[in-house]
Design a protein around this motif. Structure first.
Motif, short mmCIF file in Angstrom:
data_model
loop_
_atom_site.label_atom_id
_atom_site.label_comp_id
_atom_site.label_asym_id
_atom_site.label_seq_id
_atom_site.Cartn_x
_atom_site.Cartn_y
_atom_site.Cartn_z
N UNK A 74 0.81 -1.22 0.00
CA UNK A 74 0.00 0.00 0.00
C UNK A 74 0.84 1.27 0.00
N UNK A 75 1.88 1.32 0.78
CA UNK A 75 2.69 2.53 0.87
C UNK A 75 3.30 2.86 -0.50
N UNK A 76 3.86 1.88 -1.16
CA UNK A 76 4.45 2.10 -2.49
C UNK A 76 3.37 2.49 -3.50
N UNK A 77 2.20 1.87 -3.41
CA UNK A 77 1.11 2.18 -4.34
C UNK A 77 0.62 3.61 -4.13
N UNK A 78 0.51 4.04 -2.89
CA UNK A 78 0.09 5.41 -2.60
C UNK A 78 1.12 6.40 -3.14
N UNK A 79 2.40 6.09 -2.97
CA UNK A 79 3.45 6.96 -3.50
C UNK A 79 3.36 7.05 -5.02
N UNK A 80 3.07 5.92 -5.66
CA UNK A 80 2.93 5.91 -7.12
C UNK A 80 1.76 6.78 -7.56
N UNK A 81 0.63 6.65 -6.90
CA UNK A 81 -0.55 7.47 -7.24
C UNK A 81 -0.23 8.95 -7.03
N UNK A 82 0.46 9.27 -5.95
CA UNK A 82 0.83 10.67 -5.72
C UNK A 82 1.74 11.18 -6.84
N UNK A 83 2.69 10.35 -7.26
CA UNK A 83 3.57 10.75 -8.35
C UNK A 83 2.77 10.94 -9.64
N UNK A 84 1.92 9.99 -9.99
CA UNK A 84 1.17 10.06 -11.25
C UNK A 84 0.20 11.23 -11.29
N UNK A 85 -0.21 11.71 -10.14
CA UNK A 85 -1.14 12.84 -10.09
C UNK A 85 -0.41 14.16 -9.83
N UNK A 86 0.90 14.11 -9.77
CA UNK A 86 1.69 15.33 -9.55
C UNK A 86 1.69 16.20 -10.81
N UNK A 87 2.03 17.46 -10.64
CA UNK A 87 2.10 18.38 -11.78
C UNK A 87 3.14 17.89 -12.79
N UNK A 88 4.27 17.42 -12.31
CA UNK A 88 5.33 16.95 -13.20
C UNK A 88 4.85 15.79 -14.08
N UNK A 89 4.23 14.80 -13.47
CA UNK A 89 3.77 13.63 -14.23
C UNK A 89 2.62 13.99 -15.16
N UNK A 90 1.70 14.83 -14.71
CA UNK A 90 0.57 15.21 -15.57
C UNK A 90 1.04 16.05 -16.75
N UNK A 91 2.02 16.89 -16.53
CA UNK A 91 2.57 17.67 -17.64
C UNK A 91 3.20 16.74 -18.66
N UNK A 92 3.97 15.77 -18.19
CA UNK A 92 4.62 14.82 -19.10
C UNK A 92 3.58 14.02 -19.88
#
Length: 167
Positions: free
Chosen positions: A62-80
């Motif tokens: 769960x912790x890794x999955x939550x970190x992944x979701x946070x990354x994918x929804x970050x401005x950096x990832x959404x811009x990419x």
């Protein structure tokens, strides 16, 4: 059909913009976007839906999955994602990003669509959403291709929907 140059209109999600403008696409450079037509109110409405991310309560990571979701929804990832696939970001600030606007000029214009978007009718249709959606586009197609009048097609559609969505 649209990407092959055999249709004048396409109702699709923004990811298709990159595909139809690929250098090998017969319609590359000839495609523009526009909001959906408006009714008597003068306002068009788009529907919300898309790429939801979630973490299963049963996940052993769960912790890794939550970190992944946070990354994918970050401005950096959404811009990419916007720059690579012409997907619309969920962060409103990215609609003003000059890099995104330069590569996909239609993306900043989509902000208005988000401001007027409504939830898909899945609440009303539930598990029958796909069937209702199919009946709807089939009957609109009949009208647009001259196989039926609008009145006939909508009467038939109304009867079908009452059968599918019976209380």
């Amino acid at each position: 059909m649209f990407q092959a140059g055999n249709s004048i209109f396409m109702r699709n999600w923004p990811y298709a913009f990159r595909l139809v403008n690929d250098e090998e696409s017969p319609v590359a450079g000839k495609v523009k976007t526009a909001p959906l037509p408006a009714g008597a109110s003068g306002k068009s409405a788009s529907t919300l839906g898309g790429w939801q991310l979630s973490v299963s309560r049963y996940s052993q990571k769960q912790k890794a999955a939550v970190e992944f979701v946070r990354f994918m929804t970050s401005a950096r990832a959404q811009k990419e994602q916007a720059l690579q696939s012409s997907r619309l970001p969920t962060l409103l600030s990215l609609y003003d990003d000059p890099d995104i606007a330069r590569k996909f000029p239609f993306i900043p214009t989509m902000r208005d669509s988000l401001d007027t978007a409504v939830a898909r009718p899945s609440t009303a249709t539930g598990a029958d959403y796909n069937e209702v959606s199919t009946y709807y586009f089939q009957h609109v197609h009949k009208v647009l291709t001259g196989q039926s009048t609008a009145e006939e097609s909508m009467q038939e559609l109304d009867e079908l929907l009452h059968k599918v969505l019976k209380p």
